[in-house]
Design a protein around this motif. Structure first.
Motif, short mmCIF file in Angstrom:
data_model
loop_
_atom_site.label_atom_id
_atom_site.label_comp_id
_atom_site.label_asym_id
_atom_site.label_seq_id
_atom_site.Cartn_x
_atom_site.Cartn_y
_atom_site.Cartn_z
N ARG A 247 -3.38 -1.18 -8.91
CA ARG A 247 -4.80 -0.94 -9.06
C ARG A 247 -5.55 -1.52 -7.85
O ARG A 247 -5.34 -2.67 -7.50
CB ARG A 247 -5.29 -1.61 -10.33
CG ARG A 247 -6.65 -1.14 -10.78
CD ARG A 247 -7.15 -2.08 -11.81
NE ARG A 247 -6.51 -1.77 -13.10
CZ ARG A 247 -7.22 -1.55 -14.21
NH1 ARG A 247 -8.50 -1.64 -14.18
NH2 ARG A 247 -6.61 -1.29 -15.33
N LYS B 64 2.22 1.24 -6.07
CA LYS B 64 0.91 1.77 -6.42
C LYS B 64 0.28 0.79 -7.41
O LYS B 64 0.64 0.77 -8.57
CB LYS B 64 1.06 3.15 -7.05
CG LYS B 64 1.57 4.19 -6.08
CD LYS B 64 0.42 4.90 -5.36
CE LYS B 64 0.77 5.28 -3.93
NZ LYS B 64 1.90 6.19 -3.80
N SER C 270 -5.19 -0.39 -4.80
CA SER C 270 -4.52 -0.12 -3.53
C SER C 270 -5.21 1.00 -2.77
O SER C 270 -5.28 0.98 -1.54
CB SER C 270 -3.04 0.21 -3.75
OG SER C 270 -2.90 1.36 -4.55
N LYS C 271 -5.75 1.95 -3.51
CA LYS C 271 -6.42 3.06 -2.84
C LYS C 271 -7.68 2.59 -2.13
O LYS C 271 -7.97 2.99 -1.01
CB LYS C 271 -6.76 4.16 -3.83
CG LYS C 271 -5.56 5.03 -4.12
CD LYS C 271 -5.96 6.36 -4.70
CE LYS C 271 -4.77 7.30 -4.76
NZ LYS C 271 -4.86 8.25 -5.87
N PHE D 43 -6.78 0.79 1.00
CA PHE D 43 -6.39 1.68 2.08
C PHE D 43 -7.60 2.40 2.67
O PHE D 43 -7.66 2.64 3.88
CB PHE D 43 -5.35 2.70 1.61
CG PHE D 43 -4.79 3.49 2.75
CD1 PHE D 43 -4.09 2.85 3.77
CD2 PHE D 43 -4.98 4.85 2.84
CE1 PHE D 43 -3.59 3.55 4.83
CE2 PHE D 43 -4.48 5.57 3.92
CZ PHE D 43 -3.78 4.92 4.91
N LYS D 44 -8.58 2.70 1.83
CA LYS D 44 -9.81 3.31 2.35
C LYS D 44 -10.51 2.35 3.30
O LYS D 44 -10.98 2.75 4.37
CB LYS D 44 -10.74 3.68 1.19
CG LYS D 44 -10.27 4.88 0.40
CD LYS D 44 -11.29 6.00 0.44
CE LYS D 44 -10.66 7.34 0.07
NZ LYS D 44 -10.41 7.46 -1.39
N SER E 26 -4.51 15.32 3.00
CA SER E 26 -3.66 14.39 2.28
C SER E 26 -2.92 15.05 1.13
O SER E 26 -1.86 14.61 0.72
CB SER E 26 -4.48 13.21 1.79
OG SER E 26 -5.47 13.68 0.94
N LEU F 217 0.83 -1.21 0.00
CA LEU F 217 0.00 0.00 0.00
C LEU F 217 0.86 1.25 0.00
O LEU F 217 0.49 2.28 -0.58
CB LEU F 217 -0.92 0.00 1.22
CG LEU F 217 -2.00 -1.07 1.22
CD1 LEU F 217 -2.80 -1.01 2.50
CD2 LEU F 217 -2.92 -0.90 0.02
#
Lengths: 284, 295
Positions: A113, A111, A115-116, A119-120, B287, A107
């Protein structure tokens, strides 16, 4: 240390004024702890004195003896609770740190696809407090047939998002260059994580160990376990506290006893937090 | 990991996914699912039968009950919100200040760090109940959940031999600061760990360039610590909201214990969604301004 001697001396001078404030605040922090120790050393007749005294006239260890002899649960020896708590804390903390390191690494440093989104999920899972989801969690445990086993005590703590969240944010601080260097030298992802990244994250990992272990040591999850010999120290302490004024001394003794392990973990890890990056040669 | 036919990008995504998998499974099982169930309960009426729970749709009834039918929830909810508004900035500034001091080299720093971490150890669960119980039981038997608010500190001060007038003055001033200080233990630790990660050469450079301490703090320390500021804002918001001593939490767990699950779930959902929006906003705000080597 030598290289930054002058700098740290300058910082030192400036913090003297602050140190006084620190001393005052620190004293306030320590008072309750001292008070608990004092209470635990009082014989029964001194505990009943009103107003309560901050010192003890005839210190005695009888509260501790009573704690070891009959710990609330009557026929279960005190040592059993200690072993249970130790086991759950150790296993839980170890697994938590490993899982969190594994999750935080990609994470923070790859980077990819999705990963965001992941993390959310981590961040927002932080918000699900145990109190709010207590009932659905119980149902879940029951469905998994985990009620009344160590698994019910350990697994949810392993999945607690705190570790991954914390470590991911710390890993951002590590320059990408050292990982590229590792990859050039042919290190696999596992090796890069555990031999290059993790050692540089020592302050963060040690901090995480402190937080997780103390949370697990103090958490009872009482509703997940009903067999007496599987129960943890806090449950036992709870029983003592619930039994009223007469057992205040024993309760204080148990509270002091319970604070020992977190304190040891804290002092040992904090003294190991050296200035990792400043001295290990990471230069961007 | 070398598989022919996979591009570098896809291989990276696959490894990334595999590494996060244990965690994702755990988070979904133990946090996301229970939360979704909480949401479901909040829209239903539950009937407890011998071996199962029967759910039937109730629409927004529980939500209406939470706001209209329940006189305790709304004030407690607003209270929790306003508390958070002043708690978060204070805790952040305070813990950063303390962390900067505690992370410098001086004799006894481990002792002081331990002192500031003690509240975290003591205030969790049963230990607090035991210590506090021993402090209050002798006086009134009135046990508040958070220890060492004015109520539970008083017997301690009395035992130190202070007069009543002095105590009430002290309590007034100390109470707020003290309570917030007690909530800063984890944040201080996180900041200390973050400060330890700042490369020493940055300080050498600023010193060579002749920056004063104030400039050094803003140019180096504050910038480099910015990812930790996000961590601590989120932690503090969550901690303040999910604190078991918080009136909303108390109310919800009381309802849950009385098996009034639906109403409790509705309140929990309202509460959660509010925090969710706040945290999302904080992220959006912070952020884009934080430091990262990767960009």
């Amino acid at each position: 240390m030598k290289k930054r001697g002058r700098l740290s001396r300058r910082r030192k001078q400036s913090s003297y004024g602050f140190l006084i404030v620190l001393l005052l605040l620190g004293a306030f922090m320590i008072l309750p702890f001292v008070y608990a120790i004092v209470q635990s050393l009082k014989p029964l007749e001194e505990i009943m004195v009103f107003p309560p005294r901050f010192y003890v006239v005839k210190p005695t260890l009888e509260n501790y003896v009573a704690m070891f002899r009959s710990a609330g649960g009557d026929w279960i020896p005190f040592g059993r609770y200690v072993v249970n708590s130790l086991f759950v804390t150790l296993a839980g903390t170890f697994l938590h740190v490993i899982v969190a390191l594994l999750a935080a690494f990609p994470l923070a440093k790859m980077k990819f696809r999705g990963s965001k989104v992941i993390f959310k999920i981590i961040t927002y899972s932080l918000l699900f407090s145990g109190t709010v989801t207590a009932f659905p969690q119980y149902i879940l445990m029951a469905n998994f047939r985990m009620i009344d086993s160590y698994t019910a005590l350990i697994l949810p703590s392993v999945a607690t998002p705190m570790g991954a969240f914390l470590l991911k944010n710390f890993m951002i601080q590590i320059p990408d260059t050292i990982m590229e260097a590792a990859r050039m030298d042919g290190a696999s992802n596992y090796r890069t994580l555990f031999q290059i990244v993790a050692p540089n994250l020592k302050p963060a990992v040690l901090t995480l160990i402190i937080l997780v272990s103390q949370g697990m040591w103090n958490g009872s999850n009482a509703s997940f376990v009903y067999t007496e010999k599987l129960k943890l120290l806090p449950t036992m302490l709870n029983q003592i506290v619930a039994s009223g004024t007469a057992r205040i001394g024993v309760g204080s003794a148990a509270a002091v006893f319970m604070m020992i392990l977190p304190l040891i973990v804290f002092v040992v890890s904090q003294s190991k937090i050296i200035e990792t990056m400043a001295f290990s040669g990471i230069k961007e | 990991m070398k598989r022919p036919g996979l591009t570098y990008e896809r291989r990276k995504a696959l490894t990334g996914f595999l590494f996060t998998l244990p965690f994702v499974i755990g988070a979904i099982t133990f946090f996301l699912r229970p939360f979704i169930n909480t949401l479901l309960y909040s829209f239903s009426t539950l009937e407890f039968q011998e071996n199962s729970v029967k759910m039937s749709m109730a629409g927004f009834q529980n939500y209406i009950d939470a706001f209209v039918g329940n006189s305790e929830f709304l004030p407690a909810f607003l209270n929790a919100l306003t508390d958070m508004l002043y708690e978060v900035p204070f805790i952040l500034v305070f813990s950063l200040g303390i962390a900067v001091v505690l992370s410098s080299d001086f004799h006894g720093r481990t002792f002081f760090r331990a002192a500031f971490f003690l509240p975290v150890i003591i205030s969790s669960g049963q230990v607090a109940a035991a210590v506090e119980g021993s402090a209050t039981a002798a006086l009134s038997g009135d046990q508040s959940v958070m220890m060492f608010q004015a109520l539970s500190m008083e017997p301690m001060l009395i035992s130190l031999g202070m007069s009543e007038g002095l105590i009430s003055t002290i309590m007034g001033v100390v109470n707020n600061i003290f309570e917030l200080t007690w909530k800063s233990g984890v944040q201080i630790l996180v900041f200390i760990a973050g400060l330890k990660g700042i490369p020493g050469y940055l300080y050498e450079v600023t010193e060579l360039e002749g920056a004063n301490k104030w400039e050094t703090f803003w140019l180096v320390t504050f910038r480099m610590i910015s990812p930790m500021i996000i961590v601590n804002v989120v932690y503090t918001v969550v901690d303040s909201f999910s604190d078991a001593g918080n009136p909303v939490m108390k109310h919800i767990s009381k309802l849950t214990q009385n098996l009034d699950i639906e109403l409790g779930s509705a309140m929990a959902s309202i509460y959660f969604i509010t925090v969710f929006i706040i945290v999302a906003f904080v992220f959006w705000l912070l952020s884009r301004k934080t430091f990262s080597y990767s960009e």
